[in-house]
Design an enzyme around this catalytic site. Structure first.
Site, PDB file in Angstrom:
ATOM      1  N   GLU B  49      80.952  94.634  63.782  1.00 29.81           N
ATOM      2  CA  GLU B  49      81.471  93.618  64.743  1.00 29.81           C
ATOM      3  C   GLU B  49      80.634  92.761  65.626  1.00 29.81           C
ATOM      4  O   GLU B  49      80.977  92.423  66.896  1.00 29.81           O
ATOM      5  CB  GLU B  49      82.167  94.348  65.787  1.00 29.81           C
ATOM      6  CG  GLU B  49      83.533  95.259  65.144  1.00 29.81           C
ATOM      7  CD  GLU B  49      84.640  95.446  65.956  1.00 29.81           C
ATOM      8  OE1 GLU B  49      85.145  94.728  66.930  1.00 29.81           O
ATOM      9  OE2 GLU B  49      85.556  96.283  65.630  1.00 29.81           O
ATOM     10  N   HIS B 272      82.646 101.534  71.290  1.00 28.09           N
ATOM     11  CA  HIS B 272      82.121 102.660  70.537  1.00 28.09           C
ATOM     12  C   HIS B 272      80.870 103.272  71.016  1.00 28.09           C
ATOM     13  O   HIS B 272      80.090 102.627  72.016  1.00 28.09           O
ATOM     14  CB  HIS B 272      81.854 102.367  69.054  1.00 28.09           C
ATOM     15  CG  HIS B 272      82.941 102.145  68.342  1.00 28.09           C
ATOM     16  ND1 HIS B 272      83.247 102.779  67.108  1.00 28.09           N
ATOM     17  CD2 HIS B 272      84.096 101.170  68.470  1.00 28.09           C
ATOM     18  CE1 HIS B 272      84.552 102.347  66.675  1.00 28.09           C
ATOM     19  NE2 HIS B 272      84.882 101.197  67.479  1.00 28.09           N
TER      20      HIS B 272
END
Lengths: 452, 452
Positions: B49, B272
């Site tokens: 990402e 995360h």
């Protein structure tokens, strides 16, 4: 159970030109192909342009006795057209879709809808592991102004990458297909030099077929001879390539091509000629060259040059793709401005009722529709061309990385016997890290670091 | 020059949640990540990402001293988001784009535009060849009604295929990334069982991090706790996996995760948690199991079951995709009929001038626009869903081929010590070739032949 005696492998490759309802005599030609394959009983059959799965299933059914194993690769909108039939068991398969494959709006060329790819099947041939590849690259419609060249170069790049990275555990490697590239074209050189794959036509002990191994010939009644020009007699764009490993050596004993007409039939098997090779697979690999051998180094320097050449081509393609992306963005912006103008006009009767509707109604709706179509079309093209730019940039990055790795390898090798720096064998450019194929400053800057 | 003493490798993996202008505190978090990486100096950094290349270039510049080698994978419309930074030289790279990755019209989920893929870089680590993979699979937005499940299963299938086929020549294999699958999910099992990759969290000698190795936790202020339900505390969807070869053995000595907050900072690195593993690489491969060992056979039978389960899931997805394709076709046909009706209405004043225009002009144009949009939309969706159907069919074919190959292998193995047929270790279904996960006749028919 591995067989240590020599194995003779008969490999067949044909672009079947199997577009249902468009290719001439499609059903009859498939019948003829099935007859040929049943009669000849090749070990491995590699087919391209089998666009309809129904045709593949018919072939498979007809050949169930002599070719009990098969795989059909599915991809794109209408399929990849790739199929493998085999006498030997197929244990595994993998499909790699090329990141670039023409343009969806060039529907009359149709390549984009075909989802061009390279298919791999892993075969067990008398205890030997064979990695068999079948592929079909983007067609070349106009050699002088080939707008698809960067796409085909990227496909050739991805093909060699895929073969190199997936063939490591194989005893022997076979690649067959319609590369849509001449033997000396950049993509063919890239594929052969980087993977070490050898061309059956160049290496065969004995050859029987069309002059110079042509697979698209003027004598084929399905060929439009104008499209062949300036190559009057034909071109060679279909290949069977092979290589052994350190456990197995492979040589091509015999190569044959069909010659346009089929005895007793009114037309040939396809618009392409079929290739049929006899490969001799023997235990014991080819002698591994010791580090520093001159020809090995010349090969490495040649490879660096080829990768640099490919990178240049991809940069040219990237430049065009970026220009198209800008054009599409500007067109979209224009569509948006027009739409806003329309909305302003539509608002006039509500804001100033006395003014009335200042615009004829029919023109108003037509202009609205035009704006809408422009905006939607621009949006779709923006998405498509952004993907194209990303794929070209990605390929260029990979080429830069690979070239710098190869250059490092070249630098780490010992000098030639005459004391010259090794890169000179292929010209000083091969070693020069600073060499830039074009003058694009931003790209130059990035390239100066060999570490990315 | 190969180093034969043990090597300690520190591997880092993080989904950076780097959507410019949308992810909270994006710039500040990249600064924090760069600080962390510069301080810790991991050997290999695997990031997901990193959607903006500018952010990658900033990271690369900041870390040029400690991580001189890097690669950024480009794909899709906005990129793949995948990046590798390394202390060790990167020689080569390859990107495999997953054939399925959500739907372009689900723009609010955005996965389709990301061009999800698995990137491979080949590294030279003190003379050892390491194949390092970084990947990011399609997100799971709703576990109860997960419309993307077939896509994620196909991605997991393609991931394991890619790793298996490209890792053959590697001394060691490392895979890191956000799999968006729980440890016991079908895709994770498929990946682990088929490739033999081992999970750092399951194998580590010592662990310091979130409870149960969670990488998406309720304590992270960026997490929407409602989305985590029914898993109140968190889930584990990010992984570092590894395996050695017959030349090198690898074990995980230590695994750590971040724990939501960062001391002295107002927010964590990402939504995360980051993983950081210490791998010990030692010369001498793991002992190769002799053919016929019970646990080996149980593993094979388990793999057959897992592939069968995956095939069932893909068939369910295929069924849905085919239904959508039919719906789209019918809608397109309706649009065409309406358009023809419109044209007929438009022709009335010309054919029978006395009748006049039978339809209010505004409604006429609006209806025309509606027909046009319906037709165009249907056409685009038809193209997209046809590709989806082809990709699902292709994956199912590959699974069928692999399952039949595995079953053959299972049959060829010797019996267990107690004389039971080996497949029974994992239930009779594992061996039964005739077992059909669903009742689709056409698929059943094809499946009866294990040879295709």
């Amino acid at each position: 159970m591995r067989c240590d005696s020599p194995i003779k492998l008969r490999v067949f490759s044909l672009n079947c030109w199997g577009i249902r309802y468009r290719s001439l005599h499609c059903t009859e030609r498939y019948d003829m192909i099935a007859d040929l394959l049943a009669r000849e009983g090749h070990d491995i059959v590699l087919l391209q342009e089998v666009w309809s799965e129904k045709d593949f299933l018919l072939l498979k059914k007809r050949l169930a006795c002599c070719h009990p194993y098969s795989h059909y690769f599915k991809s794109g909108v209408i399929g990849s057209g790739l199929a493998v039939l085999s006498k030997h068991s197929i244990r595994d398969s993998l499909l790699f879709r090329y990141s670039l494959n023409g343009y969806p709006y060039m529907a009359h060329h149709g390549d984009w809808f075909g989802g061009k790819a390279v298919g791999l099947v892993v075969m067990n041939i008398q205890g030997r592991t064979a990695h068999v590849y079948v592929t079909h690259l983007h067609a070349e419609y106009c050699r002088e102004q080939d707008t698809y060249l960067p796409h085909r170069v990227v496909q050739a790049w991805e093909l060699q990458q895929f073969v190199r990275h997936t063939s490591c555990g194989a005893d022997l490697v076979i690649l067959g297909g319609d590369l849509n590239m001449h033997p000396q074209d950049l993509g063919t050189r890239l594929l052969r030099t980087y993977t070490g794959l050898r061309d059956c036509f160049m290496e065969t002990d004995s050859f029987d077929g069309c002059e110079e191994g042509f697979t698209l010939i003027a004598d084929n009644p399905f060929t439009d001879n104008k499209e062949l020009l300036p190559f009057e007699k034909g071109i060679r764009i279909d290949y069977i390539l092979f290589k052994g490993s350190d456990r197995v050596s492979v040589k091509c004993e015999f190569l044959t091509t069909t010659k346009g007409s089929v005895p007793g039939k009114a037309f040939p098997y396809s618009d392409h000629e079929a290739l049929s090779a006899v490969l001799l697979v023997q235990p014991g690999g080819a002698a591994v060259k010791s580090c520093g051998e001159d020809d090995d180094m010349v090969g490495l320097a040649e490879l660096v040059n080829t990768v640099t050449e490919a990178r240049t081509e991809v940069k040219v393609g990237l430049h065009c793709a970026q220009r198209m992306l800008h054009t599409v963005t500007r067109t979209g912006a224009l569509g948006l401005v027009l739409l806003l103008l329309e909305l302003a006009i539509a608002a006039v009767p509500y804001l100033a009722p006395a003014a009335g509707q200042p615009f004829p109604q029919a023109s108003f709706y037509l202009l609205g529709a035009l704006c809408f179509v422009t905006l939607l079309g621009s949006l779709l093209l923006f998405v498509f061309h952004s993907m194209q730019v990303k794929a070209l940039q990605g390929a260029e990055d990979q080429m830069r990385l690979a070239a710098s790795g190869l250059q490092e390898e070249l630098r780490g090798r010992p000098l030639c016997r005459d004391g010259r720096p090794l890169g000179e064998a292929a010209g000083p450019d091969a070693l020069s890290e600073d060499r830039e194929p074009d003058s694009d400053d931003s790209i130059s800057r990035v390239n100066h670091s060999a570490r990315d």
